[in-house]
Design a protein around this motif. Structure first.
Motif, PDB file in Angstrom:
ATOM      1  N   ILE B  54       0.851  -1.260   0.069  1.00  0.00           N
ATOM      2  CA  ILE B  54      -0.068   0.090   0.208  1.00  0.00           C
ATOM      3  C   ILE B  54       0.882   1.181  -0.020  1.00  0.00           C
ATOM      4  O   ILE B  54       1.586   1.227   0.916  1.00  0.00           O
ATOM      5  N   CYS B  55       0.643   2.194  -0.790  1.00  0.00           N
ATOM      6  CA  CYS B  55       1.378   3.339  -1.126  1.00  0.00           C
ATOM      7  C   CYS B  55       0.880   4.436  -0.528  1.00  0.00           C
ATOM      8  O   CYS B  55       1.494   5.501  -0.360  1.00  0.00           O
ATOM      9  N   GLY B  56      -0.421   4.408  -0.801  1.00  0.00           N
ATOM     10  CA  GLY B  56      -1.270   5.875  -0.434  1.00  0.00           C
ATOM     11  C   GLY B  56      -2.686   5.487   0.020  1.00  0.00           C
ATOM     12  O   GLY B  56      -3.189   4.552  -0.646  1.00  0.00           O
ATOM     13  N   PRO B 321       0.305   3.419   4.372  1.00  0.00           N
ATOM     14  CA  PRO B 321       1.256   3.511   3.353  1.00  0.00           C
ATOM     15  C   PRO B 321       2.638   2.531   4.034  1.00  0.00           C
ATOM     16  O   PRO B 321       2.684   2.826   5.245  1.00  0.00           O
ATOM     17  N   GLY B 322       3.061   2.042   3.187  1.00  0.00           N
ATOM     18  CA  GLY B 322       4.237   0.962   3.323  1.00  0.00           C
ATOM     19  C   GLY B 322       3.876  -0.352   4.024  1.00  0.00           C
ATOM     20  O   GLY B 322       4.527  -1.204   4.141  1.00  0.00           O
ATOM     21  N   TYR B 323       2.614  -0.594   4.276  1.00  0.00           N
ATOM     22  CA  TYR B 323       2.066  -1.758   4.559  1.00  0.00           C
ATOM     23  C   TYR B 323       1.606  -2.724   3.602  1.00  0.00           C
ATOM     24  O   TYR B 323       1.446  -2.464   2.401  1.00  0.00           O
TER      25      TYR B 323
END
Lengths: 556, 556
Positions: B54-56, B321-323
């Motif tokens: 996930i980025c956003g 984000p980051g997940y």
């Protein structure tokens, strides 16, 4: 990342035997009111400690009892982000100041000394943090220099960062968020390991998504509750800051809810030793939070369990079996009278006094860091046009305003002079509302590259003030051709080698001297200029490379 | 410990570019109601995914949009402790059963197969867990055998445990708490690494202090709210269990408070595939918790963020984000209609159906695990005295009561026969309230050593039932000299090689057959005997070494 924590696997049978009553505890704290950070309750129980580890919380008795009935027993407090350099004292003096206030662990970013002395600065901080009861977990600075718009004493490349990252607790605050957002490879290349601190004031929306996607997990720059809520909602941990200059708690506290609590911790970031001794450190954060409506237990959770979770310190931050015996004993929940502080099961402070000291630390590679020739008044010669861009200070803030000034205005001249390699670079600008008369102030503290900054109303006092700093650096106040106050900061031009008491006395003298120069009482005469060269704080800054518009992110 | 997690440092610039809008997301989930596990809020937002990350979370649009407006978007659920063997299916069939229910990660303890097949069993589970979208994080069993009071198929020493621990996610449930409390070196020696699961039913006070001091961090055996509160208060994480036999949630839920919430997760421990398909798994735990008054969001937090914190899965368990993009899309918060499940950003289930399969897994070393000669009725010859100790089953529980029986009572005979190495050991005892008539039931599932257990009212049906299991093992029901139902469990005598649907059908037939034998309807005919050989559950047990008094912890 290396952990400075006692392994609970060592002597495991000792702990079991102690809990079971087959071995005698080293300490029994008898009958205190235990703050339980897991349940939020306060319950009366005894605490049994063996080999620096809490082995039992319940009913324990025998030799080595210390009566703490009626007192409150809680885990040692943790400063989740601090630049020890900003205390203006050495790590040992810093420890002697904070530990009586219950602080037993800090996550320290040696960013300031690194910008002056490079890896020698890190080595000094490491060496000076040894043999001190305070756990100083050193992060590896990610932004040396902080920006490409100034000259620092060292440059940490991505390559070198990767090489040495494992020797540190984590990667320290990534201030260069534009570098992250633009995928600058030198910036991205520094993001290694599990623990990467952030620094992203007011970043939101897609920019924040991108910054967090890069693996950055904390932020201590929130100044608005909505900002904090968004950052927590996107997975960041937020460190609520109460420093000497930055007081963010009041604006942020409404974003602390039963759900977000676990994502919050406290930090001081930059805090002068005098303020630590007078008002406290993380204990002050706890008091401030409770004064704003957070329960005492929740505030203590934010100061103990939470930072341990954030930074992966698995057996710290609670009064529970298997946890390191970092214990604070307080008369009451206001924490104004902390009677005992234990670190790894050893009594290290009693009734506000530290019970430890440490030997001398070899400091030769971090002294004599000011490399400038003697200068004269004409060094500051400058002829501005009829109207020009100037700096206006903002009360109680390190923010500045970009304003237009005219040649005839009553202005203070400010100059930043490169001091690390005698490159000869300097930037000159004008401040509209500092109000200094018949004098000058110079300092080797000028965030973050810590070049020399000098401010005054006449060029000869300015030259005198700079020359007065000598090779060692420090802060000087001059008036009418005399040096009227001076503080030496022998270590990197940032920290004094003297005791905290002496540092405070010298610091008081500086303020006394500054008062005589008619500087406006709305502005701190020293902190205002200390942050003036930092080209990431809005709106306008001065570095050794010139006047910088932070909003436009370019030199004027 | 090894982590089966996508590194967020890979392709970091892709994530940043995607968040910033410079790269096209692989998926945009458009307009869903996002469950925010950090703030506890539900907010409408788009989710942008790139390379499984996930980025956003905000406003994203473009190609690859999937409309999820009106639907609820939450992280994939995590089973914090499960023995996949108890589903009676292979890992792939297990995954096909749980993933449509939103489960994307499990912490699996291959304790059952390890007790039969030793390291070959672990290797099989590892092999069979590959190329499956479900993240199966395999723990290393700590108790093979579970106790010294029975003969298992393998023995894991402390020395070997230390050698291979790094190949596993952590050390699985340490059931041998008496071994810990008595500082038995073989038991203590198995405690290595950061993640050590516990298993300490009703342990409290000093014993609990000692157990936790040893570094054990979780417990899934709580059956009382006060027990759970004490364990959490002493630093344990508690996994609330809803299995096929154990239903602990209702009794524990009052111990879930705003403070303890973060210390709680869900697990199923042992759950038959039929129940998973019919009632769900961790989604069932969420429904159960909400039916007991926990908010939906808090229940989801217990199923997602919390187990990730407990087990150090740093970039899992949130829509942020980051997940890792493990995402559940549900029509509503009851989770009765989960429409999509994404694993690492790939759609793996839709409307209750899994969209994946996997190739055959080499199983030869874990089959033909029953090593017994053909037996005859006289194998079970036994002549009890006038009065003797017998076993009484307790309704809806695996607990048993120790009772006294007389020779003339109507009793069922039960026998446990060593089956791993044909040692010839057996234990014979009597059950007072099982009620079987004209028949026998035999099984190769007998926790935890999984010797053959057989129960009946006549020796010849008992012999027939045991012989019917053959080399592969399984469950057989016999009556009047006929095998009236049979289920093969080719893998270790524990798991079927058939599809979940076939397993359920065979399982139903077993129950149908058992009904004809007049077994009391207050007792589950199969689960009751499956746990009868486990000498750590009160009050009385039968192993291949004899009748065991759990309260006294010795053979009768």
């Amino acid at each position: 990342m290396k952990r400075k924590a006692v392994s609970i696997m060592k002597n495991i049978t000792d702990y079991i035997d102690t809990a079971m009553g087959r071995a005698v505890p080293d300490i029994i704290l008898k009958g205190g009111n235990i703050i339980n950070v897991f349940t939020g309750e306060i319950t009366r129980a005894d605490v049994a400690v063996k080999n620096g580890i809490i082995c039992g919380v319940g009913t324990y008795s025998g030799d080595n009892e210390t009566d703490v009935s009626g007192k409150y027993i809680m885990p040692g407090f943790i400063d989740a982000h601090v630049h020890i350099e900003s205390s203006m004292t050495t790590p040992i003096e810093y420890a002697k100041a904070v530990m009586p206030h219950g602080i037993t662990t800090v996550i320290a970013d040696p960013h300031e000394i690194a910008n002056v002395c490079g890896e020698d600065g890190l080595k000094y901080m490491k060496e000076a943090s040894k043999n001190i009861p305070l756990d100083i977990n050193l992060m590896l600075p990610s932004c040396v220099p902080a920006t490409p718009f100034e000259h620092s004493g060292a440059i940490f490349t991505a390559e070198r960062t990767k090489e040495i990252a494992n020797d540190y607790f984590g990667i320290a605050e990534m201030m260069n968020y534009p570098g992250i957002l633009s995928c600058d490879s030198e910036t991205i290349g520094k993001l290694c390991g599990d623990i990467i601190d952030g620094h992203a004031p007011l970043l939101s929306g897609r920019g924040l998504d991108a910054y967090i996607s890069a693996g950055i997990k904390t932020d201590h720059e929130c100044t608005l509750a909505e900002e904090m809520s968004e950052k927590i909602g996107k997975g960041m941990y937020v460190l609520l800051r109460e420093g000497t200059l930055s007081h963010d708690m009041e604006k942020l506290i409404s974003a602390v809810t039963p759900h977000t609590l676990r994502r919050c911790a406290f930090c001081t970031d930059d805090r002068f030793v005098g303020e630590i001794i007078r008002d406290g450190s993380i204990d002050h954060c706890i008091r401030k939070a409770t004064s704003l409506g957070v329960s005492s237990v929740d505030a203590i959770i934010m100061a103990t369990l939470n930072p341990c979770e954030i930074y992966g310190m698995k057996n710290k931050g609670a009064i529970a079996p298997g946890y390191i015996a970092d214990i604070v004993v307080s008369e009451d929940l206001s924490l104004n009278k902390i009677t005992k502080v234990y670190k790894n099961g050893t009594l290290v402070c009693e009734n506000g006094k530290s019970l430890f000291n440490s030997g001398a630390v070899y400091v030769s590679k971090v002294t004599d860091t000011v490399h400038l020739p003697q200068i004269t008044a004409d060094f500051f010669y400058n002829s501005p046009p009829e109207t020009f861009t100037a700096i206006e200070f903002v009360q109680d803030s390190i923010i500045t305003k970009k304003v237009t000034a005219c040649k005839g205005d009553k202005l203070s001249k400010v100059c930043v002079i490169e001091r690390h390699k005698n490159l000869g670079t300097k930037g000159i600008a004008y401040v509209t509302n500092y109000g200094i008369t018949n004098g000058a102030i110079a300092a080797s503290i000028g965030h973050d590259s810590h070049n020399i900054i000098v401010i005054g109303d006449n060029d000869s006092d300015m030259a005198l003030a700079v020359n007065a700093l000598g090779k060692s650096g420090g802060i000087s106040v001059c008036s009418d051709g005399d040096v009227i106050a001076k503080m030496n900061l022998d270590i990197a031009g940032l920290m004094s080698v003297k005791s905290a008491d002496e540092v405070i006395a010298e610091h008081d003298s500086l303020y006394e001297a500054a008062k005589s120069l008619n500087i406006t009482d709305k502005i701190d005469p020293f902190l205002s200029i200390a942050f003036l060269p930092l080209p990431v704080i809005p709106e306008i800054r001065i570095t050794d490379s010139g006047l910088f518009d932070v909003t436009e992110f370019k030199f004027i």
